[in-house]
Design an enzyme around this catalytic site. Structure first.
Site, PDB file in Angstrom:
ATOM      1  CG  ASP A   1       5.284  -6.282 -18.475  1.00 49.29           C
ATOM      2  OD1 ASP A   1       6.429  -6.587 -18.084  1.00 49.29           O
ATOM      3  OD2 ASP A   1       4.259  -6.618 -17.851  1.00 49.29           O
ATOM      4  CD  GLU A   2      10.157  -2.836 -14.352  1.00 48.86           C
ATOM      5  OE1 GLU A   2       9.569  -3.315 -13.368  1.00 48.86           O
ATOM      6  OE2 GLU A   2      11.386  -2.955 -14.536  1.00 48.86           O
TER       7      GLU A   2
END
Length: 215
Positions: free
Chosen positions: A108-109
């Protein structure tokens, strides 16, 4: 003349085959540098483009992390999590535009490099933060989260490469996550997140942050 024509005829299939092979390889490389879920560049593709943009002194490096992402997956399922990642990627790509670059570094980066032509990066990132925090329009309106942003001006740290600037943006991002500030800029004060804070942020154990901006 007949000998020359015969030689050309013999070489033509080989040349055609080589051209097709080169086309296939180039297409394969372009595909490999795109994340299949979000369509953003992968780390390799992002790094190549970002390194070129950093030649401009107005470059700004941004790192974004979706808060509580594991909890969203566990509670609402992976389809909802994937939809959130796709929505985040689309919104980030829209903000970056064609003059910058956005990439999914993993999980999720997300990362981006933009050229701040008018010196308004702080204001624009405050708006971006609120946009990224909107629910994904995917039939899961109950899925709400926030996104922590860290950013750094390349000009504040002359001589540092992309890796070093991403490290500073990462520290600022986790400082924002700890402070529940939403957005944090590196280079203005001591913004180093503690190891405990980084681990808490990775696990998504903090409460949802506000939309405020700390600089």
């Amino acid at each position: 003349m007949s000998t020359l024509l015969a030689a050309v005829a013999a070489v033509a299939p080989v040349a055609a085959g080589w051209s097709v092979n080169v086309w296939w390889l180039r297409r394969h490389l372009r595909t490999a540098r795109r994340d299949p879920l979000t369509g953003l560049r992968t780390r390799d593709g992002f790094t190549r483009r970002a390194a070129k943009l950093l030649r401009d002194k107005r470059a700004v490096v941004l790192l974004a992390d979706v808060d509580h992402f594991k909890q969203i997956n566990d509670t609402h399922g992976h389809a909802a999590g994937d939809a959130l990642l796709k929505a985040t990627a689309d919104r980030l790509a829209h903000y970056v535009g064609t003059d910058g670059v956005a990439g999914r570094l993993g999980g999720d980066e997300f990362a981006a490099v933009v050229i701040d032509r008018h010196g308004t990066a702080g204001d624009l990132l405050a708006v971006l933060h609120s946009v990224l925090a909107r629910p994904a329009d995917d039939g899961h309106p109950q899925v709400r989260t926030t996104v922590s942003l860290g950013w750094v001006r390349a000009a504040d740290f002359p001589g540092e490469d992309l890796s070093a600037l991403l490290g500073r943006a990462d520290e600022a991002m986790y400082a924002a996550k700890q402070a529940r500030a939403g957005v944090r800029r590196a280079g203005l004060g001591r913004l180093f997140a503690s190891l405990a804070g980084r681990r808490s942020g990775r696990r998504g154990t903090h409460a949802e942050g506000s939309v405020g901006v700390a600089v």
